[in-house]
Motif scaffolding. Sequence first.
Motif, short mmCIF file in Angstrom:
data_model
loop_
_atom_site.label_atom_id
_atom_site.label_comp_id
_atom_site.label_asym_id
_atom_site.label_seq_id
_atom_site.Cartn_x
_atom_site.Cartn_y
_atom_site.Cartn_z
N PHE A 21 68.41 -29.38 -41.53
CA PHE A 21 69.45 -30.09 -42.29
C PHE A 21 70.84 -29.79 -41.78
CE2 PHE A 21 65.80 -29.19 -44.97
CZ PHE A 21 65.40 -30.50 -45.22
N GLU A 22 71.68 -30.82 -41.87
CA GLU A 22 73.11 -30.62 -41.62
C GLU A 22 73.79 -30.60 -42.98
OE1 GLU A 22 74.92 -33.45 -38.89
OE2 GLU A 22 76.91 -32.94 -39.68
N LEU A 23 74.41 -29.45 -43.31
CA LEU A 23 75.02 -29.28 -44.63
C LEU A 23 76.44 -29.85 -44.62
CD1 LEU A 23 73.86 -25.59 -45.11
CD2 LEU A 23 72.70 -27.70 -45.82
N SER A 24 77.01 -30.00 -45.82
CA SER A 24 78.36 -30.56 -45.90
C SER A 24 79.37 -29.65 -45.20
CB SER A 24 78.75 -30.81 -47.36
OG SER A 24 78.54 -29.65 -48.12
N SER A 25 79.04 -28.37 -45.06
CA SER A 25 79.91 -27.42 -44.36
C SER A 25 79.88 -27.63 -42.84
CB SER A 25 79.46 -26.00 -44.67
OG SER A 25 78.15 -25.79 -44.16
N MET A 173 70.65 -20.14 -41.91
CA MET A 173 71.76 -21.04 -41.60
C MET A 173 72.37 -20.70 -40.25
SD MET A 173 73.99 -22.18 -44.85
CE MET A 173 73.95 -20.64 -45.73
N TRP A 174 72.78 -21.74 -39.55
CA TRP A 174 73.37 -21.54 -38.22
C TRP A 174 74.56 -22.47 -38.03
CZ3 TRP A 174 68.20 -23.08 -38.95
CH2 TRP A 174 67.25 -22.07 -38.83
N GLU A 175 75.50 -22.04 -37.16
CA GLU A 175 76.52 -22.96 -36.67
C GLU A 175 75.77 -23.95 -35.78
OE1 GLU A 175 80.23 -21.60 -35.72
OE2 GLU A 175 80.14 -20.43 -37.58
N PRO A 176 76.23 -25.21 -35.76
CA PRO A 176 75.47 -26.24 -35.04
C PRO A 176 75.16 -25.85 -33.58
CG PRO A 176 77.49 -27.18 -35.99
CD PRO A 176 77.40 -25.77 -36.47
N GLY A 177 76.10 -25.18 -32.90
CA GLY A 177 75.88 -24.81 -31.50
C GLY A 177 74.83 -23.73 -31.32
N GLU A 178 74.51 -23.01 -32.43
CA GLU A 178 73.56 -21.90 -32.33
C GLU A 178 72.25 -22.18 -33.04
OE1 GLU A 178 75.94 -18.81 -33.99
OE2 GLU A 178 77.27 -18.76 -32.25
N CYS A 179 72.04 -23.43 -33.44
CA CYS A 179 70.86 -23.77 -34.23
C CYS A 179 69.62 -23.86 -33.33
CB CYS A 179 71.10 -25.10 -34.95
SG CYS A 179 69.65 -25.70 -35.81
#
Length: 200
Positions: A21-25, A173-179
């Motif tokens: 999932f991509e969260l609102s954050s 949870m991850w930052e998008p670049g580290e997912c």
Amino acid sequence: MNQEQVIDHLRASEALLEGHFELSSGNHSDRYFQCARVLQFPQRAAALAQALADRAEEFNGGPALDAVVGPAMGAVVWSYAVASAFGCPSLFTERFNGEMTLRRGFRLERGARVLMVEDVLTTGGSAREAMAALKSTGVEFVGVGAIVNRTGGNPYKDLGLPLIALCDVDVQMWEPGECPLCAAGEKAVKPGSRTAAAEA
Ligand code: ZN
């Protein structure tokens, strides 16, 4: 009701989604909670509330309660369901001019035994804020009751309050670049847009 049965209620109502999932954050996660989706079913809400009531011996000073209070919006329905199980009033705090406060003529007696509730504890911050807002009323908090605890512990230990959570769930949870799910080539889903349900 054991933890697995609680999770079954959450999965069956899609209050718990598992995947990518991509969260609102902007961060990515492997799980997503929207407890409003389980609480939209009165029978499921009642079953979860009863599971909390069954653990009332864990409250400070025993199971007697004068009121249940939850912070709006997330905990309004949950508070009502829990109060129904106890046969006591349900109140809610809400933000007014940026500050958490008790409005609408709600009143609590000094010394009343109050259970604070929250649907999903991510940091535990809003229940803490709601308790601070009620401090001047002189009520006695007996604990915090949650459906899901994501904090990995009891964030109210310093207040001397037990946390009674129906399930403990770890959300990665991850930052998008580290997912790692992105790295594996899986596409992230925005749960809000897919289900047209707003994030709390
Ligand atoms: Zn990702």
